[in-house]
Design a protein around this motif. Structure first.
Motif, short mmCIF file in Angstrom:
data_model
loop_
_atom_site.label_atom_id
_atom_site.label_comp_id
_atom_site.label_asym_id
_atom_site.label_seq_id
_atom_site.Cartn_x
_atom_site.Cartn_y
_atom_site.Cartn_z
N LEU A 157 0.72 -1.21 0.01
CA LEU A 157 0.02 -0.02 0.01
C LEU A 157 0.82 1.25 -0.04
N LEU A 158 1.78 1.32 0.76
CA LEU A 158 2.73 2.40 1.19
C LEU A 158 3.47 2.55 -0.49
N ARG A 159 4.24 1.45 -0.85
CA ARG A 159 4.85 1.61 -2.30
C ARG A 159 4.14 2.33 -3.28
N ALA A 160 2.78 1.65 -3.43
CA ALA A 160 1.79 2.09 -4.60
C ALA A 160 1.49 3.67 -4.10
N ALA A 161 1.16 4.17 -3.04
CA ALA A 161 0.82 5.44 -2.94
C ALA A 161 2.10 6.37 -3.29
#
Length: 236
Positions: free
Chosen positions: A151-155
């Protein structure tokens, strides 16, 4: 300095407004704390006074006035990833409610606030500068949240509208250096900078805060390392 307590939808907020404020800084508190925790109240006041900008802090989901009755110790598995989108929506609603002051142009988050800050800033193109303190992509046993890393990488890819400053602690027991670097590498900020400082997770020295204020365009000059009296930072 005007201080207000307000509720936006069902989200309690605390607002600090200098008389000259024409913009808003969103302030994300750390895990286990709240908008009313003395450390974060003092920090919010400091940013407001130094920058001449309105600063607002909301209680995160399950924190402060949003804490559920008879809560179980600790957080449920995958709590951070499960409430991330709610935190984004809460901050979007907060920024909209305060638009009479001015746009939300900056975000500062500490620890949990740094984690949520990544998707929050990604979803809010008006934010041009973001400071993430003591954050990263957690992989240790302290947080069992497999979806959070992706989730953090995608954001992080969608931070290209903002300048991003990561300020981390060299001896952080929650976010080791490799986890910090993983998030930094994923960020596609307009510009980005990563610095580490001597100390553990919660040891945020005065110079670190001054560095963040200077980055945000504050009126206070950065202290030189030769006369600050604090352990020097280590650029990374």
């Amino acid at each position: 300095m005007r201080e207000e307590r307000l509720t936006i939808g069902d989200v309690p907020a605390r607002l600090f407004v200098p008389s000259v404020a024409r913009e808003v800084l969103l302030f994300g508190h750390g895990g286990g704390y709240s908008k009313d925790s003395p450390r974060f109240v003092q920090l919010a006041l400091r940013y407001a006074a130094a920058l001449g900008i309105a600063v607002v802090c909301i209680d995160a989901v399950d924190h402060g006035e949003r804490r559920p009755p008879n809560p179980q110790p600790g957080l449920p598995r995958e709590w951070h990833s499960s409430v991330s989108q709610q935190m984004v929506a809460d901050w979007q609603a907060t920024a909209s409610a305060l638009s009479s002051i001015g746009p939300a142009v900056a975000y500062v988050g500490f620890s949990m606030g740094a984690l949520f800050g990544v998707p929050i800033v990604a979803a809010m193109p008006s934010i041009s500068k973001a400071v993430l303190v003591a954050g990263g992509i957690p992989t240790g046993a302290w947080i069992d949240d497999a979806p959070l890393g992706p989730l953090l990488r995608a954001a992080a890819v969608h931070l290209d509208h903002a300048d991003v400053l990561m300020l981390n602690m060299a001896d952080d027991q929650l976010f080791p250096a490799e986890d910090v670097r993983a998030l930094s590498d994923a960020i596609r900020g307009h510009t980005k900078r990563l610095q580490s400082w001597s100390g553990q997770h919660d040891d945020w020295p005065d110079d670190l805060i001054e560095e963040s204020i200077a980055f945000l365009g504050g009126v206070r000059p950065m202290k030189s390392e030769s006369n600050s009296g604090k352990p020097p930072r280590t650029p990374t």
